[in-house]
Write a protein that holds these residues in place. Structure first.
Motif, PDB file in Angstrom:
ATOM      1  N   LYS A 105       1.529  12.341 -10.001  1.00 11.53           N
ATOM      2  CA  LYS A 105       1.086  13.716  -9.824  1.00 11.53           C
ATOM      3  C   LYS A 105       2.234  14.703 -10.008  1.00 11.53           C
ATOM      4  O   LYS A 105       2.018  15.921  -9.998  1.00 11.53           O
ATOM      5  N   GLY A 106       3.473  14.198 -10.165  1.00  9.43           N
ATOM      6  CA  GLY A 106       4.617  15.066 -10.421  1.00  9.43           C
ATOM      7  C   GLY A 106       5.395  15.474  -9.207  1.00  9.43           C
ATOM      8  O   GLY A 106       6.252  16.358  -9.297  1.00  9.43           O
ATOM      9  N   GLU A 142       0.826  -1.211   0.000  1.00  9.06           N
ATOM     10  CA  GLU A 142       0.000   0.000   0.000  1.00  9.06           C
ATOM     11  C   GLU A 142       0.860   1.261   0.000  1.00  9.06           C
ATOM     12  O   GLU A 142       0.555   2.244  -0.696  1.00  9.06           O
ATOM     13  N   LYS A 143       1.943   1.267   0.761  1.00 11.70           N
ATOM     14  CA  LYS A 143       2.830   2.430   0.787  1.00 11.70           C
ATOM     15  C   LYS A 143       3.424   2.692  -0.598  1.00 11.70           C
ATOM     16  O   LYS A 143       3.513   3.840  -1.052  1.00 11.70           O
ATOM     17  N   ARG A 144       3.828   1.619  -1.276  1.00 13.61           N
ATOM     18  CA  ARG A 144       4.421   1.784  -2.600  1.00 13.61           C
ATOM     19  C   ARG A 144       3.391   2.271  -3.615  1.00 13.61           C
ATOM     20  O   ARG A 144       3.716   3.047  -4.528  1.00 13.61           O
ATOM     21  N   ALA A 145       2.139   1.862  -3.456  1.00 17.24           N
ATOM     22  CA  ALA A 145       1.085   2.333  -4.353  1.00 17.24           C
ATOM     23  C   ALA A 145       0.861   3.839  -4.181  1.00 17.24           C
ATOM     24  O   ALA A 145       0.669   4.584  -5.167  1.00 17.24           O
ATOM     25  N   VAL A 146       0.905   4.298  -2.917  1.00 20.01           N
ATOM     26  CA  VAL A 146       0.739   5.733  -2.659  1.00 20.01           C
ATOM     27  C   VAL A 146       1.906   6.522  -3.257  1.00 20.01           C
ATOM     28  O   VAL A 146       1.715   7.601  -3.853  1.00 20.01           O
ATOM     29  N   ILE A 147       3.135   5.994  -3.090  1.00 26.20           N
ATOM     30  CA  ILE A 147       4.313   6.672  -3.656  1.00 26.20           C
ATOM     31  C   ILE A 147       4.182   6.789  -5.169  1.00 26.20           C
ATOM     32  O   ILE A 147       4.456   7.837  -5.769  1.00 26.20           O
ATOM     33  N   LYS A 148       3.741   5.707  -5.826  1.00 26.76           N
ATOM     34  CA  LYS A 148       3.592   5.733  -7.280  1.00 26.76           C
ATOM     35  C   LYS A 148       2.509   6.729  -7.710  1.00 26.76           C
ATOM     36  O   LYS A 148       2.633   7.414  -8.733  1.00 26.76           O
ATOM     37  N   PHE A 149       1.460   6.841  -6.884  1.00 29.92           N
ATOM     38  CA  PHE A 149       0.394   7.809  -7.174  1.00 29.92           C
ATOM     39  C   PHE A 149       0.942   9.235  -7.148  1.00 29.92           C
ATOM     40  O   PHE A 149       0.656  10.045  -8.044  1.00 29.92           O
ATOM     41  N   GLU A 190       8.998  15.838  -1.453  1.00 29.76           N
ATOM     42  CA  GLU A 190       7.590  16.212  -1.301  1.00 29.76           C
ATOM     43  C   GLU A 190       6.734  15.001  -0.942  1.00 29.76           C
ATOM     44  O   GLU A 190       5.807  15.094  -0.113  1.00 29.76           O
ATOM     45  N   ILE A 191       7.031  13.879  -1.560  1.00 27.40           N
ATOM     46  CA  ILE A 191       6.257  12.666  -1.242  1.00 27.40           C
ATOM     47  C   ILE A 191       6.476  12.257   0.211  1.00 27.40           C
ATOM     48  O   ILE A 191       5.534  11.891   0.924  1.00 27.40           O
TER      49      ILE A 191
END
Length: 300
Positions: A16-17, A5-12, A22-23
């Protein structure tokens, strides 16, 4: 929150650029202490530069996740059966697997544990083992052919050393103590050298004859033959019916018992000698049903 789940959020956030800094700040604002570190975020930002990169860890070469395989189980069993004293460390080194794996195989798969070996008077040869089996089968057959009279006719005998002092066994020396209390101590006395040899003959109804070897005398064929003569006289006095039925004499095959003079005394008194396998004190009735209880009443 799982790693996937953490990696999915990072990829999201990458889509978004946002950059790695910032992530990382966004994740800390939302998840606090459970957020991944900046180094982890930066690592996955680099990983996701490949559009085909998934969320799972990349496969790694080297030792598999588990070494508890059928091949290793068979190998451990083969080594242990070849040498029962082998150590876990040696098995692990031989098979190049962790010691924890060897422990797991021994305990959960082979259901083995290491115990102290039991001391026996003698390791029997294959011929002696076969003779032991034949003797036991013969006794069993005789008991089944005449179950009502077989045990009534048996008179068993044996010799034992009686010491003036016998040290306590580990079981007899056990005492009760409270939790946290110091373990009581006892004097370690040496067994006295003064001893007498006791010969006992008995049947299912009780002791028939006891004989103490005189000091300085030797248990030889002539002396044991005289005890056989005494036994016959005692049986005529106490168990005359047993004599008429035929006495079955059960004693071990010590050299004294097998001497010519003793065998002649047995035949002369019409005793029928039962077979006893060589080096088999574990099936001697006196050792298990008489001597240990008898010595409890001896007084020095």
């Amino acid at each position: 929150m799982s790693n996937i789940e953490k990696r999915a959020v990072i990829k999201f956030f990458i889509r978004k650029g946002l950059n790695a800094t910032e992530i990382s700040e966004e994740l800390e604002d939302v998840y606090g202490d459970s957020a991944p570190s900046y180094r982890t975020v930066a690592k996955w930002v680099g990983e996701f530069k490949d559009p085909e990169r998934g969320f799972e860890d990349a496969p790694r070469s080297g030792r598999p996740l588990t070494t508890t395989t059928d091949e290793n189980i068979e190998a451990v069993e083969r080594i242990v059966l070849r040498d029962r004293q082998v150590s876990v460390r040696w098995v692990a080194a031989e098979l190049d697997i962790p010691k924890t794996t060897v422990h797991e195989i021994m305990k959960n798969h082979l259901e083995m544990k290491k115990v102290c070996t039991r001391c026996v008077p003698k390791l029997l040869t294959p011929l002696q083992l076969a003779n032991r089996t034949d003797c036991c089968e013969e006794l069993l057959q005789q008991s089944e052919e005449d179950p009502s009279n077989f045990f009534d006719r048996i008179v068993t005998g044996d010799e034992t050393w009686v010491y003036h002092y016998d040290p306590l066994t580990q079981l007899e020396a056990k005492v009760w103590k409270r939790s946290g209390e110091q373990t009581p101590t006892r004097e370690r006395r040496q067994r006295s050298t003064a001893k007498r040899m006791l010969t006992v003959f008995w049947d299912k109804d009780g002791v028939l004859l006891t004989d103490y070897l005189p000091r300085g005398a030797t248990m030889n064929g002539q002396y044991y033959a005289s005890i056989i003569e005494q036994l016959h006289s005692v049986l005529l006095e106490k168990r005359r019916r047993k004599v008429h039925r035929g006495v079955l004499l059960l004693h071990d095959n010590a050299p004294v018992h097998k001497s010519n003079i003793v065998q002649g005394a047995i035949r002369q008194n019409d005793f029928i000698e039962l077979n006893h396998p060589a080096y088999s004190p574990d099936i001697a009735p006196s050792d298990y049903h008489l001597f240990s209880n008898l010595k409890n009443f001896f007084v020095a």
